[in-house]
Design a protein around this motif. Sequence first.
Motif, PDB file in Angstrom:
ATOM      1  N   UNK A 182       0.807  -1.229   0.000  1.00  0.00           N
ATOM      2  CA  UNK A 182       0.000   0.000   0.000  1.00  0.00           C
ATOM      3  C   UNK A 182       0.835   1.271   0.000  1.00  0.00           C
ATOM      4  N   UNK A 183       2.099   1.148  -0.428  1.00  0.00           N
ATOM      5  CA  UNK A 183       2.948   2.330  -0.576  1.00  0.00           C
ATOM      6  C   UNK A 183       2.826   2.847  -2.021  1.00  0.00           C
ATOM      7  N   UNK A 184       3.115   4.149  -2.244  1.00  0.00           N
ATOM      8  CA  UNK A 184       3.028   4.675  -3.616  1.00  0.00           C
ATOM      9  C   UNK A 184       4.087   4.038  -4.523  1.00  0.00           C
ATOM     10  N   UNK A 185       3.675   3.650  -5.697  1.00  0.00           N
ATOM     11  CA  UNK A 185       4.583   3.100  -6.713  1.00  0.00           C
ATOM     12  C   UNK A 185       4.159   3.612  -8.077  1.00  0.00           C
ATOM     13  N   UNK A 186       5.033   3.533  -9.065  1.00  0.00           N
ATOM     14  CA  UNK A 186       4.731   4.078 -10.385  1.00  0.00           C
ATOM     15  C   UNK A 186       3.557   3.343 -11.045  1.00  0.00           C
ATOM     16  N   UNK A 187       2.719   4.115 -11.730  1.00  0.00           N
ATOM     17  CA  UNK A 187       1.527   3.551 -12.363  1.00  0.00           C
ATOM     18  C   UNK A 187       1.902   2.476 -13.377  1.00  0.00           C
ATOM     19  N   UNK A 188       2.954   2.728 -14.176  1.00  0.00           N
ATOM     20  CA  UNK A 188       3.339   1.782 -15.207  1.00  0.00           C
ATOM     21  C   UNK A 188       4.603   1.005 -14.856  1.00  0.00           C
ATOM     22  N   UNK A 189       4.976   0.991 -13.587  1.00  0.00           N
ATOM     23  CA  UNK A 189       6.128   0.205 -13.172  1.00  0.00           C
ATOM     24  C   UNK A 189       5.799  -1.275 -13.108  1.00  0.00           C
ATOM     25  N   UNK A 190       6.766  -2.126 -13.433  1.00  0.00           N
ATOM     26  CA  UNK A 190       6.526  -3.575 -13.404  1.00  0.00           C
ATOM     27  C   UNK A 190       6.560  -4.111 -11.974  1.00  0.00           C
ATOM     28  N   UNK A 191       7.347  -3.458 -11.104  1.00  0.00           N
ATOM     29  CA  UNK A 191       7.473  -3.897  -9.713  1.00  0.00           C
ATOM     30  C   UNK A 191       7.344  -2.690  -8.801  1.00  0.00           C
ATOM     31  N   UNK A 192       6.886  -2.949  -7.586  1.00  0.00           N
ATOM     32  CA  UNK A 192       6.725  -1.892  -6.597  1.00  0.00           C
ATOM     33  C   UNK A 192       8.084  -1.349  -6.185  1.00  0.00           C
ATOM     34  N   UNK A 193       8.207  -0.020  -6.129  1.00  0.00           N
ATOM     35  CA  UNK A 193       9.483   0.587  -5.784  1.00  0.00           C
ATOM     36  C   UNK A 193       9.765   0.521  -4.290  1.00  0.00           C
ATOM     37  N   UNK A 194       8.733   0.150  -3.473  1.00  0.00           N
ATOM     38  CA  UNK A 194       8.900   0.072  -2.027  1.00  0.00           C
ATOM     39  C   UNK A 194       9.182  -1.368  -1.564  1.00  0.00           C
ATOM     40  N   UNK A 195       8.351  -2.340  -2.043  1.00  0.00           N
ATOM     41  CA  UNK A 195       8.496  -3.715  -1.565  1.00  0.00           C
ATOM     42  C   UNK A 195       9.070  -4.671  -2.614  1.00  0.00           C
ATOM     43  N   UNK A 196       9.123  -4.247  -3.851  1.00  0.00           N
ATOM     44  CA  UNK A 196       9.694  -5.078  -4.905  1.00  0.00           C
ATOM     45  C   UNK A 196       8.792  -6.163  -5.434  1.00  0.00           C
ATOM     46  N   UNK A 197       7.557  -6.201  -4.958  1.00  0.00           N
ATOM     47  CA  UNK A 197       6.601  -7.200  -5.464  1.00  0.00           C
ATOM     48  C   UNK A 197       6.088  -6.773  -6.839  1.00  0.00           C
ATOM     49  N   UNK A 198       5.601  -7.769  -7.591  1.00  0.00           N
ATOM     50  CA  UNK A 198       5.061  -7.467  -8.907  1.00  0.00           C
ATOM     51  C   UNK A 198       3.860  -6.546  -8.794  1.00  0.00           C
ATOM     52  N   UNK A 199       3.830  -5.537  -9.674  1.00  0.00           N
ATOM     53  CA  UNK A 199       2.716  -4.590  -9.623  1.00  0.00           C
ATOM     54  C   UNK A 199       1.512  -5.081 -10.406  1.00  0.00           C
ATOM     55  N   UNK A 200       1.663  -6.206 -11.181  1.00  0.00           N
ATOM     56  CA  UNK A 200       0.567  -6.721 -12.009  1.00  0.00           C
ATOM     57  C   UNK A 200      -0.550  -7.351 -11.193  1.00  0.00           C
TER      58      UNK A 200
END
Length: 342
Positions: free
Chosen positions: A324-342
Amino acid sequence: PPLCREIVIDADWNPTNRLGHLATIVSKYHGSYYTPDEADEKKTQHAVCAPIARAFKAIREDEGLSRSLIETHKLSQETRDLRSELERMKGAYDTSLLETIAKKRQAETNVSSIQKEVAEKTGALNELVRKQQLLEASLERDPRVHELFTLAVGVSEGDRKALRDDLRRMNFWYPVQRLGMEMLFLLPLLLVFYYWNSKSIAASRPFQTLISSHLLVIVLIPVFFKLMELLYDIIPRKLLKKIIDILESFKLVAIWHYLLIGAAILIALALIYLFQKKLFSREKLMQRRIAKGLCQNCGQRLPSDSRYCPACGAGQYMDCKHCHEPTHVHGKFCRACGQSAG
């Protein structure tokens, strides 16, 4: 050399046709800027071809002997043409004779004129045959001609097979080597334009991107056609001819054109797919924009830590569904936890 192929592989030499074969080959190369033996004189020739090429060169370089062989070739052609004309005239004579039997006055005149012309043509044919026989007898006694005949007939079946195998290998590897030399010129241009295009996309320079992408496509066109030319050179032409002959026998030759059109369409679609997915994919474009700190929607440079683009208003972040941290809309992975954003 082509000369060796004509003498060893293509021609079947025997006492009845050997002089005709030699006269045809000499007439073919007489007066031509291309001489079959000089083109490869400074190179290492095939063991089977070298003595035959030397023997043929001795014949070709003798002006009198070459002229006699060419004259023999011309006499042979004139004899064949005259025989064909006589056969046609004899058919007309038989027809006129039947009409004469049917008591037609005009037919009698035709029979007489045709009979006279046939006699004249027969006399001319006999004279041509006599001249040809005398000339051929003189040529048969020439030691250089006799040496070439001996060499041509003396080629064993094993040597013929070795020559055919070497020719097949050459027909495969020579186009490959030629393509490699051509690619030495084309590939550097391809790499330069690809590098320019990728840098223009990463730097969001639309005008340079447009120019470099067009140049990239222009360089790819000759590369594509050179590859097609390689395939055409490697695939035996006899196989293609047999396929076309079979299609023609079934009156289906148009299918060949449809197959070529279909293959061209499939190749074009494959290239478009390759460009879209590998070179100009939206995913790669988004990753480059994120890495450069650009708007993921319009590509404009963003102020530091902007959540929205001041140029187009597009949101740059969303909440990660894992942390639930902010990450890029079109990023493949979360910039905070590194999990897949898909």
